[in-house]
Design a protein around this motif. Sequence first.
Motif, PDB file in Angstrom:
ATOM      1  N   ASP A  46       1.070  -1.073   0.166  1.00  0.00           N
ATOM      2  CA  ASP A  46      -0.004   0.100  -0.014  1.00  0.00           C
ATOM      3  C   ASP A  46       1.123   1.307   0.006  1.00  0.00           C
ATOM      4  OD1 ASP A  46      -2.765  -0.817  -0.122  1.00  0.00           O
ATOM      5  OD2 ASP A  46      -2.618  -1.208   2.109  1.00  0.00           O
ATOM      6  N   HIS A  47       1.991   1.094   0.671  1.00  0.00           N
ATOM      7  CA  HIS A  47       2.652   2.555   0.966  1.00  0.00           C
ATOM      8  C   HIS A  47       3.625   2.609  -0.313  1.00  0.00           C
ATOM      9  CE1 HIS A  47       6.115   4.763   2.826  1.00  0.00           C
ATOM     10  NE2 HIS A  47       4.963   5.449   3.024  1.00  0.00           N
ATOM     11  N   ALA A  48       3.984   1.423  -0.837  1.00  0.00           N
ATOM     12  CA  ALA A  48       5.042   1.504  -1.949  1.00  0.00           C
ATOM     13  C   ALA A  48       4.067   2.177  -3.172  1.00  0.00           C
ATOM     14  CB  ALA A  48       5.470   0.164  -2.247  1.00  0.00           C
ATOM     15  N   LEU A  49       2.922   1.668  -3.378  1.00  0.00           N
ATOM     16  CA  LEU A  49       2.243   2.252  -4.610  1.00  0.00           C
ATOM     17  C   LEU A  49       1.841   3.640  -4.460  1.00  0.00           C
ATOM     18  CD1 LEU A  49      -0.421  -0.788  -4.779  1.00  0.00           C
ATOM     19  CD2 LEU A  49       1.798   0.137  -6.449  1.00  0.00           C
ATOM     20  N   THR A  50       2.330   4.390  -3.310  1.00  0.00           N
ATOM     21  CA  THR A  50       2.300   5.804  -3.202  1.00  0.00           C
ATOM     22  C   THR A  50       3.497   6.753  -3.495  1.00  0.00           C
ATOM     23  OG1 THR A  50       2.660   6.015  -0.885  1.00  0.00           O
ATOM     24  CG2 THR A  50       0.305   5.813  -1.410  1.00  0.00           C
ATOM     25  N   ALA A  51       4.491   5.865  -3.750  1.00  0.00           N
ATOM     26  CA  ALA A  51       5.683   6.405  -4.228  1.00  0.00           C
ATOM     27  C   ALA A  51       5.686   7.051  -5.622  1.00  0.00           C
ATOM     28  CB  ALA A  51       6.928   5.310  -4.403  1.00  0.00           C
ATOM     29  N   ASP A  52       6.741   7.801  -5.964  1.00  0.00           N
ATOM     30  CA  ASP A  52       7.022   8.499  -7.111  1.00  0.00           C
ATOM     31  C   ASP A  52       7.101   7.407  -8.372  1.00  0.00           C
ATOM     32  OD1 ASP A  52       6.977  11.370  -6.192  1.00  0.00           O
ATOM     33  OD2 ASP A  52       8.778  10.642  -5.116  1.00  0.00           O
ATOM     34  N   VAL A  53       8.115   6.533  -8.271  1.00  0.00           N
ATOM     35  CA  VAL A  53       8.452   5.589  -8.982  1.00  0.00           C
ATOM     36  C   VAL A  53       8.174   4.217  -8.396  1.00  0.00           C
ATOM     37  CG1 VAL A  53      10.148   4.649 -10.536  1.00  0.00           C
ATOM     38  CG2 VAL A  53      10.023   7.167 -10.106  1.00  0.00           C
ATOM     39  N   VAL A  54       7.556   3.345  -9.004  1.00  0.00           N
ATOM     40  CA  VAL A  54       7.418   1.822  -8.640  1.00  0.00           C
ATOM     41  C   VAL A  54       7.997   1.178  -9.773  1.00  0.00           C
ATOM     42  CG1 VAL A  54       5.818   0.043  -7.912  1.00  0.00           C
ATOM     43  CG2 VAL A  54       5.382   2.548  -7.174  1.00  0.00           C
ATOM     44  N   VAL A  55       8.966   0.010  -9.061  1.00  0.00           N
ATOM     45  CA  VAL A  55       9.520  -0.774 -10.052  1.00  0.00           C
ATOM     46  C   VAL A  55       9.160  -2.284  -9.906  1.00  0.00           C
ATOM     47  CG1 VAL A  55      11.763  -1.636 -11.096  1.00  0.00           C
ATOM     48  CG2 VAL A  55      11.514   0.527 -10.314  1.00  0.00           C
ATOM     49  N   PHE A  56       8.449  -2.833 -10.937  1.00  0.00           N
ATOM     50  CA  PHE A  56       8.153  -4.470 -10.590  1.00  0.00           C
ATOM     51  C   PHE A  56       9.082  -5.325 -11.401  1.00  0.00           C
ATOM     52  CE2 PHE A  56       4.277  -2.021  -9.973  1.00  0.00           C
ATOM     53  CZ  PHE A  56       3.687  -2.947  -8.800  1.00  0.00           C
ATOM     54  N   THR A  57       9.916  -6.117 -10.535  1.00  0.00           N
ATOM     55  CA  THR A  57      10.906  -7.114 -10.975  1.00  0.00           C
ATOM     56  C   THR A  57      10.810  -8.211 -11.713  1.00  0.00           C
ATOM     57  OG1 THR A  57      11.092  -8.409  -9.181  1.00  0.00           O
ATOM     58  CG2 THR A  57      12.124  -6.273  -8.927  1.00  0.00           C
ATOM     59  N   SER A  58       9.435  -8.284 -12.074  1.00  0.00           N
ATOM     60  CA  SER A  58       9.139  -9.806 -12.848  1.00  0.00           C
ATOM     61  C   SER A  58       7.754  -9.885 -12.883  1.00  0.00           C
ATOM     62  CB  SER A  58       9.678 -11.139 -12.256  1.00  0.00           C
ATOM     63  OG  SER A  58       9.148 -11.240 -10.793  1.00  0.00           O
ATOM     64  N   PRO A  59       7.334 -10.776 -13.891  1.00  0.00           N
ATOM     65  CA  PRO A  59       5.772 -10.781 -13.891  1.00  0.00           C
ATOM     66  C   PRO A  59       5.174 -11.821 -12.575  1.00  0.00           C
ATOM     67  CG  PRO A  59       6.721 -11.616 -15.881  1.00  0.00           C
ATOM     68  CD  PRO A  59       7.849 -11.412 -14.843  1.00  0.00           C
ATOM     69  N   ALA A  60       6.116 -12.551 -11.863  1.00  0.00           N
ATOM     70  CA  ALA A  60       5.565 -13.205 -10.661  1.00  0.00           C
ATOM     71  C   ALA A  60       5.588 -12.075  -9.652  1.00  0.00           C
ATOM     72  CB  ALA A  60       6.827 -14.042 -10.299  1.00  0.00           C
ATOM     73  N   GLN A  67      -2.384 -10.438  -5.655  1.00  0.00           N
ATOM     74  CA  GLN A  67      -3.133 -11.425  -4.743  1.00  0.00           C
ATOM     75  C   GLN A  67      -3.273 -10.615  -3.349  1.00  0.00           C
ATOM     76  OE1 GLN A  67      -1.011 -15.087  -4.499  1.00  0.00           O
ATOM     77  NE2 GLN A  67      -1.513 -15.409  -6.578  1.00  0.00           N
ATOM     78  N   LEU A  68      -2.561  -9.519  -3.315  1.00  0.00           N
ATOM     79  CA  LEU A  68      -2.474  -8.823  -2.147  1.00  0.00           C
ATOM     80  C   LEU A  68      -3.403  -7.560  -1.924  1.00  0.00           C
ATOM     81  CD1 LEU A  68       1.354  -8.706  -1.283  1.00  0.00           C
ATOM     82  CD2 LEU A  68      -0.355 -10.226  -0.207  1.00  0.00           C
ATOM     83  N   ARG A  69      -3.531  -6.937  -3.113  1.00  0.00           N
ATOM     84  CA  ARG A  69      -4.246  -5.994  -3.180  1.00  0.00           C
ATOM     85  C   ARG A  69      -4.450  -5.406  -4.558  1.00  0.00           C
ATOM     86  NH1 ARG A  69      -3.330  -0.061  -2.080  1.00  0.00           N
ATOM     87  NH2 ARG A  69      -4.223   0.098  -3.828  1.00  0.00           N
ATOM     88  N   SER A  70      -5.390  -4.325  -4.929  1.00  0.00           N
ATOM     89  CA  SER A  70      -5.329  -3.681  -6.239  1.00  0.00           C
ATOM     90  C   SER A  70      -4.020  -2.793  -6.396  1.00  0.00           C
ATOM     91  CB  SER A  70      -6.543  -2.758  -6.236  1.00  0.00           C
ATOM     92  OG  SER A  70      -6.497  -1.923  -7.337  1.00  0.00           O
ATOM     93  N   LEU A  71      -3.425  -2.860  -7.619  1.00  0.00           N
ATOM     94  CA  LEU A  71      -2.137  -2.112  -7.959  1.00  0.00           C
ATOM     95  C   LEU A  71      -2.412  -0.639  -8.597  1.00  0.00           C
ATOM     96  CD1 LEU A  71      -0.298  -5.248  -9.394  1.00  0.00           C
ATOM     97  CD2 LEU A  71      -0.487  -4.158  -7.040  1.00  0.00           C
ATOM     98  N   ALA A  72      -3.424  -0.328  -8.359  1.00  0.00           N
ATOM     99  CA  ALA A  72      -3.903   0.945  -8.735  1.00  0.00           C
ATOM    100  C   ALA A  72      -2.831   2.131  -8.053  1.00  0.00           C
ATOM    101  CB  ALA A  72      -5.391   1.622  -8.248  1.00  0.00           C
ATOM    102  N   THR A  73      -2.385   2.978  -8.973  1.00  0.00           N
ATOM    103  CA  THR A  73      -1.359   4.002  -8.493  1.00  0.00           C
ATOM    104  C   THR A  73      -1.128   5.059  -9.231  1.00  0.00           C
ATOM    105  OG1 THR A  73       0.936   3.922  -7.943  1.00  0.00           O
ATOM    106  CG2 THR A  73       0.407   2.597  -9.689  1.00  0.00           C
ATOM    107  N   THR A  74      -0.601   6.251  -8.942  1.00  0.00           N
ATOM    108  CA  THR A  74      -0.366   7.312  -9.728  1.00  0.00           C
ATOM    109  C   THR A  74       1.199   7.413  -9.962  1.00  0.00           C
ATOM    110  OG1 THR A  74      -0.272   8.917  -7.580  1.00  0.00           O
ATOM    111  CG2 THR A  74      -2.355   8.648  -8.938  1.00  0.00           C
ATOM    112  N   ALA A  75       1.968   6.295  -9.376  1.00  0.00           N
ATOM    113  CA  ALA A  75       3.091   6.377  -9.619  1.00  0.00           C
ATOM    114  C   ALA A  75       3.636   6.226 -11.124  1.00  0.00           C
ATOM    115  CB  ALA A  75       4.100   5.310  -8.723  1.00  0.00           C
TER     116      ALA A  75
END
Length: 241
Positions: A46-60, A67-75
């Motif tokens: 939740d906190h990470a998705l409020t960052a300026d930049v969010v980096v996802f490292t893999s499809p996994a 599975q944890l939450r919606s990934l909606a973000t303005t980052a």
Amino acid sequence: MAITRPAGTAAGLVAAVRARGGMPVLLPGLSLRTVEDTRVAATLLDHALTADVVVFTSPAAVAHARQLRSLATTAVACAVGAGTAKALARAGITNVRFPDREDSEGLLAMDVMSQLGHARVALVGAAGGRGIVRAALRDRSAQFEEVHVYRRGPARLDARHRAAAGAFTPRDRVLLSSAEALANLQRGLAGAPWQALLGATWIVSSERLAAMARDAGIAIVHVASAAQGQALLDVAAHVPD
């Protein structure tokens, strides 16, 4: 043709091998598991998705984060490659930046990653791995955080896997895109099965991985342009028997 992708993630590559007339053999080098404390991980995400930049490292990373939450973000959303970007698109994040060179070095060379200033940057993935992105982001950003949404570990390799590996010859191909998978296969198939695999033709996703494969005793190694299944299969199709 051996597919070493993590257990449960190789369906698309299996279909692609069959479509090209090949016979896929599953030799998973990794297993992917949910983190032990999903409540804590969800809070951190939740906190990470409020960052300026969010980096996802893999499809996994995308799949387990969803599975944890919606990934909606303005980052600004970044992915290590096209496969991760597609996974994010399925999660509703369509404006994703990813590099042409689909690895950690390619990701870090993108403009958005090299001009961070004092931006808050979050890395979403798993513990372990090469750590190049993690280390670089710590150096480049005064506000760096990391969320582990899944765990990597060795896959369970049983007698069926050992028998399949033991039947490999130089005419057979092994597709590899992970150093961890290479190490796990070497341990899990120790003995005659591993010796048979050493004589097979390996298609790997980078020069770095090719060097590691040769250090492990693999003689026939060809390098693909990317870790995507299509790139690996293109090379496998043009390697002479």
